[in-house]
Scaffold this motif. Structure first.
Motif, PDB file in Angstrom:
ATOM      1  N   GLN A 126      28.476 -58.000  62.852  1.00  0.00           N
ATOM      2  CA  GLN A 126      29.001 -59.174  63.558  1.00  0.00           C
ATOM      3  C   GLN A 126      30.237 -58.824  64.377  1.00  0.00           C
ATOM      4  N   THR A 127      31.045 -57.865  63.918  1.00  0.00           N
ATOM      5  CA  THR A 127      32.296 -57.546  64.603  1.00  0.00           C
ATOM      6  C   THR A 127      32.094 -56.769  65.895  1.00  0.00           C
ATOM      7  N   THR A 128      30.877 -56.265  66.135  1.00  0.00           N
ATOM      8  CA  THR A 128      30.640 -55.476  67.350  1.00  0.00           C
ATOM      9  C   THR A 128      30.507 -56.349  68.584  1.00  0.00           C
ATOM     10  N   GLY A 129      30.230 -57.645  68.387  1.00  0.00           N
ATOM     11  CA  GLY A 129      29.992 -58.520  69.526  1.00  0.00           C
ATOM     12  C   GLY A 129      28.573 -58.425  70.041  1.00  0.00           C
ATOM     13  N   ARG A 130      27.753 -57.580  69.422  1.00  0.00           N
ATOM     14  CA  ARG A 130      26.365 -57.427  69.880  1.00  0.00           C
ATOM     15  C   ARG A 130      25.391 -58.271  69.057  1.00  0.00           C
ATOM     16  N   ALA A 131      25.890 -59.004  68.084  1.00  0.00           N
ATOM     17  CA  ALA A 131      25.006 -59.837  67.263  1.00  0.00           C
ATOM     18  C   ALA A 131      24.672 -61.111  68.030  1.00  0.00           C
ATOM     19  N   PRO A 132      23.430 -61.302  68.468  1.00  0.00           N
ATOM     20  CA  PRO A 132      23.095 -62.489  69.264  1.00  0.00           C
ATOM     21  C   PRO A 132      23.221 -63.761  68.435  1.00  0.00           C
ATOM     22  N   ASN A 133      23.828 -64.771  69.027  1.00  0.00           N
ATOM     23  CA  ASN A 133      23.950 -66.078  68.377  1.00  0.00           C
ATOM     24  C   ASN A 133      24.547 -65.996  66.972  1.00  0.00           C
ATOM     25  N   ASN A 134      25.522 -65.095  66.810  1.00  0.00           N
ATOM     26  CA  ASN A 134      26.191 -64.930  65.508  1.00  0.00           C
ATOM     27  C   ASN A 134      25.223 -64.565  64.387  1.00  0.00           C
ATOM     28  N   PHE A 135      24.202 -63.766  64.713  1.00  0.00           N
ATOM     29  CA  PHE A 135      23.249 -63.347  63.695  1.00  0.00           C
ATOM     30  C   PHE A 135      23.739 -62.119  62.927  1.00  0.00           C
ATOM     31  N   GLY A 136      25.021 -61.876  62.942  1.00  0.00           N
ATOM     32  CA  GLY A 136      25.581 -60.777  62.176  1.00  0.00           C
ATOM     33  C   GLY A 136      25.994 -61.197  60.777  1.00  0.00           C
ATOM     34  N   TYR A 137      25.421 -62.267  60.269  1.00  0.00           N
ATOM     35  CA  TYR A 137      25.713 -62.758  58.924  1.00  0.00           C
ATOM     36  C   TYR A 137      24.469 -62.607  58.044  1.00  0.00           C
ATOM     37  N   VAL A 138      24.689 -62.521  56.738  1.00  0.00           N
ATOM     38  CA  VAL A 138      23.589 -62.581  55.774  1.00  0.00           C
ATOM     39  C   VAL A 138      23.887 -63.681  54.766  1.00  0.00           C
ATOM     40  N   ASN A 139      22.831 -64.198  54.167  1.00  0.00           N
ATOM     41  CA  ASN A 139      22.979 -65.213  53.140  1.00  0.00           C
ATOM     42  C   ASN A 139      22.627 -64.594  51.792  1.00  0.00           C
ATOM     43  N   ILE A 140      23.555 -64.644  50.843  1.00  0.00           N
ATOM     44  CA  ILE A 140      23.327 -64.079  49.515  1.00  0.00           C
ATOM     45  C   ILE A 140      23.048 -65.219  48.541  1.00  0.00           C
ATOM     46  N   THR A 141      21.937 -65.110  47.818  1.00  0.00           N
ATOM     47  CA  THR A 141      21.574 -66.141  46.852  1.00  0.00           C
ATOM     48  C   THR A 141      21.413 -65.522  45.459  1.00  0.00           C
ATOM     49  N   ARG A 142      21.511 -66.374  44.449  1.00  0.00           N
ATOM     50  CA  ARG A 142      21.323 -65.945  43.055  1.00  0.00           C
ATOM     51  C   ARG A 142      20.268 -66.823  42.399  1.00  0.00           C
ATOM     52  N   ASP A 143      19.278 -66.178  41.787  1.00  0.00           N
ATOM     53  CA  ASP A 143      18.261 -66.911  41.041  1.00  0.00           C
ATOM     54  C   ASP A 143      18.869 -67.349  39.712  1.00  0.00           C
ATOM     55  N   PRO A 144      18.988 -68.650  39.453  1.00  0.00           N
ATOM     56  CA  PRO A 144      19.648 -69.113  38.224  1.00  0.00           C
ATOM     57  C   PRO A 144      18.910 -68.723  36.950  1.00  0.00           C
ATOM     58  N   THR A 145      17.604 -68.411  37.063  1.00  0.00           N
ATOM     59  CA  THR A 145      16.825 -68.041  35.885  1.00  0.00           C
ATOM     60  C   THR A 145      16.952 -66.557  35.557  1.00  0.00           C
ATOM     61  N   SER A 146      16.702 -65.717  36.568  1.00  0.00           N
ATOM     62  CA  SER A 146      16.727 -64.265  36.347  1.00  0.00           C
ATOM     63  C   SER A 146      18.055 -63.623  36.709  1.00  0.00           C
ATOM     64  N   ASN A 147      18.920 -64.378  37.390  1.00  0.00           N
ATOM     65  CA  ASN A 147      20.194 -63.860  37.910  1.00  0.00           C
ATOM     66  C   ASN A 147      20.010 -62.765  38.953  1.00  0.00           C
ATOM     67  N   ALA A 148      18.811 -62.669  39.522  1.00  0.00           N
ATOM     68  CA  ALA A 148      18.565 -61.703  40.590  1.00  0.00           C
ATOM     69  C   ALA A 148      19.353 -62.104  41.833  1.00  0.00           C
ATOM     70  N   ILE A 149      19.960 -61.107  42.470  1.00  0.00           N
ATOM     71  CA  ILE A 149      20.759 -61.346  43.679  1.00  0.00           C
ATOM     72  C   ILE A 149      19.957 -60.867  44.883  1.00  0.00           C
ATOM     73  N   THR A 150      19.726 -61.758  45.844  1.00  0.00           N
ATOM     74  CA  THR A 150      18.920 -61.438  47.023  1.00  0.00           C
ATOM     75  C   THR A 150      19.742 -61.660  48.284  1.00  0.00           C
ATOM     76  N   ILE A 151      19.606 -60.737  49.222  1.00  0.00           N
ATOM     77  CA  ILE A 151      20.275 -60.826  50.526  1.00  0.00           C
ATOM     78  C   ILE A 151      19.221 -61.213  51.549  1.00  0.00           C
ATOM     79  N   HIS A 152      19.487 -62.258  52.310  1.00  0.00           N
ATOM     80  CA  HIS A 152      18.515 -62.788  53.257  1.00  0.00           C
ATOM     81  C   HIS A 152      19.042 -62.654  54.688  1.00  0.00           C
ATOM     82  N   SER A 153      18.168 -62.193  55.589  1.00  0.00           N
ATOM     83  CA  SER A 153      18.398 -62.362  57.018  1.00  0.00           C
ATOM     84  C   SER A 153      17.243 -63.197  57.537  1.00  0.00           C
TER      85      SER A 153
END
Length: 426
Positions: A126-153
């Motif tokens: 995101q800091t390069t300025g080349r991420a279109p429409n601010n797509f330089g972010y990821v969403n991190i979620t946690r499964d409340p049952t398994s506690n698995a951590i997943t990174i989403h784009s």
């Protein structure tokens, strides 16, 4: 029978030095990602990609990051390795790797506190300025049952496998089971970018109110340097307005600097990365190297960039400026007008350079005001109090007095510990 407490291993000298060291501040070491990953053979491909692109060097300037490393097994089966044409450059590849660097430190306990709904995290991409429409972010979620951590784009997901290494609160390295691809990326597309061919001086003149800066660029010869640096990560220029030069005190003499040092002051106004205004406003690591840093060494000639009252503030340790407007913004070049001439503390701090006054002006210089700063009354030459706190090394009397009080407290505590020790052993 009286009980004797044996603390022979904890001498008064040890106590005294412990007190001194406990109040000291140690700098965070630069991240050497290649060294940190060298003892993990299963991450050798990922490590090699970091070191053969510019990403390893990017990380050396960062702190408080989390790296999502892809093991060899998953990396070798991905399109990142198998389907990338050999003729393409490393620009897109480097940005994919930057997408695996989270600009926030996470430990395992931190990840387990992430809500099931997820948390949006900024990546280095995101800091390069080349991420279109601010797509330089990821969403991190946690499964409340398994506690698995997943990174989403938008078009890829990866699940954290295990923690590799952590250096609180500087860096964490986790392995993930898939390569993360930023939104809109086509790994098969050509990664070359035609040169912009921007004439910076003409752009400043056309932008109005930047005639002094344009004249200085032409006279110094650094304009060609800036235009040559348009490739790669691009550049961001902070250009003082004509009014900013006019506002300098009469005793400020820029002409007394040598030609090379004048050029360094101009380089001090340039970041060697393309940052549109939105990226500047959300910048995570405020201390940014400049082109003058590259010439004079790491840690020197840095700018502190932050968001203050909704605008971008730039602090040199001597003066504070604000971005007044965007003059030009087209990847890979961003030019912003700033309210104040950026004076580096390396030249205008407590121990300024020794300079020889030239007999006349610089050839081709269209009469910019003289800029040189006396160390004893910076940044306000007329004696008015500065609105900025004095940076380290500026000889502020209040800072010296505070340091003396701290020293006295340390000595008193040390003597008290020695007395307590003698009382116990007797």
């Amino acid at each position: 029978m009286a009980t004797t407490i044996s603390i022979s291993y904890f001498t008064p000298t040890t106590l005294f030095y412990f007190l001194l060291l406990s109040t000291s501040h140690f700098p965070i070491l630069a991240i050497n990602i290649t060294h940190l990953l060298s003892s993990y053979p299963d991450l050798s491909d990922f490590t090699n990609l970091l070191s053969t692109t510019s990403v390893a060097a990017d990380l050396a300037q960062r702190s408080s990051v989390t790296i999502l490393a892809v093991p060899n097994t998953f990396l070798r089966s991905s399109d990142l390795i198998n389907n990338r044409p050999p003729s393409s450059s490393s620009v897109n590849l480097a940005d994919v790797l930057r997408y695996h660097v989270l600009l926030e430190y996470f430990s395992w306990p931190d990840l387990r506190l992430i809500p099931p709904t997820g948390k949006l995290i900024t990546t280095l991409f995101q800091t390069t300025g080349r991420a279109p429409n601010n797509f330089g972010y990821v969403n991190i979620t946690r499964d409340p049952t398994s506690n698995a951590i997943t990174i989403h784009s938008s078009n890829s997901n990866a699940t954290i496998i295990s923690l590799v290494k952590t250096l609180p609160y500087n860096i964490s390295i986790f392995t993930v089971d898939s390569v993360l691809i930023p939104n809109g990326f086509n790994l098969m597309a050509s990664e070359t970018r035609p040169p912009l061919g921007l004439n910076i001086t003409k752009t400043l003149i056309d932008g109005h109110n930047f005639n002094v800066a344009a004249s200085m660029l032409t006279a110094s010869g650094v304009e060609q340097e800036f235009e040559d640096d348009e490739g790669g990560a691009g550049i961001t220029l902070f250009v003082p307005t004509d009014q900013a030069f006019s506002d300098l005190k009469s005793s400020v003499r820029f002409q007394s600097l040598s030609a090379e040092k004048k050029a360094d002051v101009l380089r001090f106004h340039v970041l060697h990365s393309y940052y549109p205004l939105g990226s500047l406003q959300s910048i995570v690591n405020p201390v940014q190297p400049t082109l003058a840093t590259e010439k004079n060494g790491a840690g020197s000639f840095t700018l502190n960039i932050s968001r203050v009252n909704g605008s971008v503030a730039i602090d040199t340790g001597i003066v504070q400026a604000s971005v007044t407007r965007t003059v030009f913004d087209q990847n890979p070049v961003a030019i912003f007008g700033v309210s104040t001439v950026l004076l580096p503390r390396e030249f205008f701090g407590k121990n300024p350079i020794e300079v020889n006054k030239p007999s006349g002006g610089v050839a081709g210089l269209a009469g910019p005001p003289e800029i040189s700063l006396s160390p004893d009354n910076s940044p306000d030459i007329d004696g008015s109090a500065s609105h900025l706190s004095s940076p380290p090394g500026l000889g502020n009397k209040g800072t010296a007095a505070a340091a003396n009080r701290i020293s006295v407290v340390r000595i008193i505590l040390g003597l008290w510990c020695i007395g307590f020790y003698l009382l116990v052993i007797n």
